[in-house]
Design a protein around this motif. Sequence first.
Motif, PDB file in Angstrom:
ATOM      1  N   THR A 215      68.320  57.562 149.024  1.00  0.00           N
ATOM      2  CA  THR A 215      67.239  58.204 149.022  1.00  0.00           C
ATOM      3  C   THR A 215      67.384  58.683 147.763  1.00  0.00           C
ATOM      4  OG1 THR A 215      68.654  59.831 150.890  1.00  0.00           O
ATOM      5  CG2 THR A 215      66.788  60.887 149.662  1.00  0.00           C
ATOM      6  N   GLN A 216      66.353  58.874 146.787  1.00  0.00           N
ATOM      7  CA  GLN A 216      65.905  59.514 145.910  1.00  0.00           C
ATOM      8  C   GLN A 216      65.551  60.487 145.413  1.00  0.00           C
ATOM      9  OE1 GLN A 216      64.779  56.621 143.149  1.00  0.00           O
ATOM     10  NE2 GLN A 216      64.517  57.862 142.145  1.00  0.00           N
ATOM     11  N   TYR A 217      66.107  61.154 144.964  1.00  0.00           N
ATOM     12  CA  TYR A 217      65.318  62.540 144.347  1.00  0.00           C
ATOM     13  C   TYR A 217      64.193  62.001 142.904  1.00  0.00           C
ATOM     14  CZ  TYR A 217      68.843  64.378 147.372  1.00  0.00           C
ATOM     15  OH  TYR A 217      69.379  64.539 148.738  1.00  0.00           O
ATOM     16  N   LEU A 218      62.824  63.318 143.183  1.00  0.00           N
ATOM     17  CA  LEU A 218      62.672  62.797 142.146  1.00  0.00           C
ATOM     18  C   LEU A 218      62.751  64.308 141.460  1.00  0.00           C
ATOM     19  CD1 LEU A 218      59.568  60.769 144.242  1.00  0.00           C
ATOM     20  CD2 LEU A 218      61.219  59.972 142.520  1.00  0.00           C
ATOM     21  N   ARG A 219      62.462  64.473 140.098  1.00  0.00           N
ATOM     22  CA  ARG A 219      61.803  64.797 139.302  1.00  0.00           C
ATOM     23  C   ARG A 219      60.481  65.929 139.948  1.00  0.00           C
ATOM     24  NH1 ARG A 219      60.595  64.156 134.596  1.00  0.00           N
ATOM     25  NH2 ARG A 219      61.201  62.088 134.841  1.00  0.00           N
ATOM     26  N   ALA A 220      60.225  66.959 139.534  1.00  0.00           N
ATOM     27  CA  ALA A 220      58.621  67.722 139.695  1.00  0.00           C
ATOM     28  C   ALA A 220      57.946  67.391 139.297  1.00  0.00           C
ATOM     29  CB  ALA A 220      59.282  69.525 139.867  1.00  0.00           C
ATOM     30  N   GLU A 221      58.521  66.905 137.941  1.00  0.00           N
ATOM     31  CA  GLU A 221      56.948  66.535 137.238  1.00  0.00           C
ATOM     32  C   GLU A 221      56.509  65.233 137.324  1.00  0.00           C
ATOM     33  OE1 GLU A 221      59.824  67.173 135.595  1.00  0.00           O
ATOM     34  OE2 GLU A 221      59.168  69.477 135.052  1.00  0.00           O
ATOM     35  N   VAL A 222      57.609  64.188 138.528  1.00  0.00           N
ATOM     36  CA  VAL A 222      57.373  62.749 138.809  1.00  0.00           C
ATOM     37  C   VAL A 222      56.978  63.354 140.295  1.00  0.00           C
ATOM     38  CG1 VAL A 222      58.419  60.418 139.788  1.00  0.00           C
ATOM     39  CG2 VAL A 222      59.013  62.226 137.838  1.00  0.00           C
ATOM     40  N   ALA A 223      57.178  64.021 140.964  1.00  0.00           N
ATOM     41  CA  ALA A 223      56.624  64.613 142.184  1.00  0.00           C
ATOM     42  C   ALA A 223      55.238  64.929 142.572  1.00  0.00           C
ATOM     43  CB  ALA A 223      57.946  65.061 143.170  1.00  0.00           C
ATOM     44  N   SER A 224      54.991  65.390 141.066  1.00  0.00           N
ATOM     45  CA  SER A 224      53.898  66.929 141.353  1.00  0.00           C
ATOM     46  C   SER A 224      52.084  65.864 141.508  1.00  0.00           C
ATOM     47  CB  SER A 224      53.914  67.377 141.026  1.00  0.00           C
ATOM     48  OG  SER A 224      53.996  67.330 139.900  1.00  0.00           O
ATOM     49  N   PRO A 225      52.171  64.859 141.588  1.00  0.00           N
ATOM     50  CA  PRO A 225      50.995  63.723 141.048  1.00  0.00           C
ATOM     51  C   PRO A 225      51.354  62.913 141.915  1.00  0.00           C
ATOM     52  CG  PRO A 225      52.182  63.213 138.941  1.00  0.00           C
ATOM     53  CD  PRO A 225      53.274  64.800 139.566  1.00  0.00           C
ATOM     54  N   LEU A 226      51.946  62.753 142.646  1.00  0.00           N
ATOM     55  CA  LEU A 226      51.883  62.168 143.595  1.00  0.00           C
ATOM     56  C   LEU A 226      51.038  62.616 145.326  1.00  0.00           C
ATOM     57  CD1 LEU A 226      56.002  60.913 144.216  1.00  0.00           C
ATOM     58  CD2 LEU A 226      53.631  59.397 143.478  1.00  0.00           C
ATOM     59  N   ILE A 227      51.249  64.246 144.888  1.00  0.00           N
ATOM     60  CA  ILE A 227      50.821  64.430 146.002  1.00  0.00           C
ATOM     61  C   ILE A 227      49.266  65.948 145.703  1.00  0.00           C
ATOM     62  CG2 ILE A 227      52.834  65.050 147.173  1.00  0.00           C
ATOM     63  CD1 ILE A 227      53.874  67.641 146.382  1.00  0.00           C
ATOM     64  N   GLY A 228      49.141  65.383 144.168  1.00  0.00           N
ATOM     65  CA  GLY A 228      47.701  66.232 144.182  1.00  0.00           C
ATOM     66  C   GLY A 228      48.281  67.991 143.323  1.00  0.00           C
TER      67      GLY A 228
ATOM     68  N   GLU B  87      50.847  65.440 152.010  1.00  0.00           N
ATOM     69  CA  GLU B  87      50.130  63.678 152.379  1.00  0.00           C
ATOM     70  C   GLU B  87      50.595  62.894 150.831  1.00  0.00           C
ATOM     71  OE1 GLU B  87      46.583  61.080 153.736  1.00  0.00           O
ATOM     72  OE2 GLU B  87      46.906  62.979 154.628  1.00  0.00           O
ATOM     73  N   ILE B  88      51.658  62.243 151.156  1.00  0.00           N
ATOM     74  CA  ILE B  88      51.490  61.105 149.865  1.00  0.00           C
ATOM     75  C   ILE B  88      50.924  60.432 149.107  1.00  0.00           C
ATOM     76  CG2 ILE B  88      53.746  60.475 148.534  1.00  0.00           C
ATOM     77  CD1 ILE B  88      55.571  61.975 150.788  1.00  0.00           C
ATOM     78  N   ASP B  89      50.939  60.479 148.058  1.00  0.00           N
ATOM     79  CA  ASP B  89      50.009  59.092 147.767  1.00  0.00           C
ATOM     80  C   ASP B  89      50.118  57.511 147.108  1.00  0.00           C
ATOM     81  OD1 ASP B  89      48.043  57.712 146.221  1.00  0.00           O
ATOM     82  OD2 ASP B  89      46.622  58.784 145.259  1.00  0.00           O
ATOM     83  N   PHE B  90      50.980  56.807 147.979  1.00  0.00           N
ATOM     84  CA  PHE B  90      51.693  55.586 147.855  1.00  0.00           C
ATOM     85  C   PHE B  90      51.361  55.014 146.458  1.00  0.00           C
ATOM     86  CE2 PHE B  90      53.372  57.369 151.925  1.00  0.00           C
ATOM     87  CZ  PHE B  90      54.396  57.427 152.200  1.00  0.00           C
ATOM     88  N   SER B  91      49.927  54.922 146.495  1.00  0.00           N
ATOM     89  CA  SER B  91      49.370  54.186 145.448  1.00  0.00           C
ATOM     90  C   SER B  91      49.981  54.888 144.311  1.00  0.00           C
ATOM     91  CB  SER B  91      48.462  54.043 145.745  1.00  0.00           C
ATOM     92  OG  SER B  91      47.154  55.642 145.043  1.00  0.00           O
ATOM     93  N   LYS B  92      50.291  55.787 143.516  1.00  0.00           N
ATOM     94  CA  LYS B  92      50.956  56.367 142.678  1.00  0.00           C
ATOM     95  C   LYS B  92      52.461  56.179 142.114  1.00  0.00           C
ATOM     96  CE  LYS B  92      46.824  59.306 141.497  1.00  0.00           C
ATOM     97  NZ  LYS B  92      46.641  60.990 142.122  1.00  0.00           N
TER      98      LYS B  92
END
Length: 91
Positions: free
Chosen positions: A29-42, A84-89
């Motif tokens: 399980t990967q835990y992403l910092r909010a700064e990393v996770a936020s661009p994945l969802i715009g 919805e997660i943008d997996f391309s990012k």
Amino acid sequence: MTVTAEKAELTKATEKVVLTKEGFKVGSTQYLRAEVASPLIGLHPQSLARVFRESGRSDEDRIGTKLGRTLFFTLEDLSRLGYEIDFSKLT
């Protein structure tokens, strides 16, 4: 030193925590910092922090993980929040 059955079970259940540049990983399980996770969802990181605060009445009820002042999210957490997660990012 005596090891109780309860402590032995806890030791077996404990997995190694690995720090990454994006956050940290426990097992698979990967835990992403909010700064990393936020661009994945715009979203902006501060907007994701607001969504975290509004997702429950206490930190234990909220979707995501708070360690100190830092917020972490798994991909499952982001999905549970309705994004919805943008997996391309994803790197």
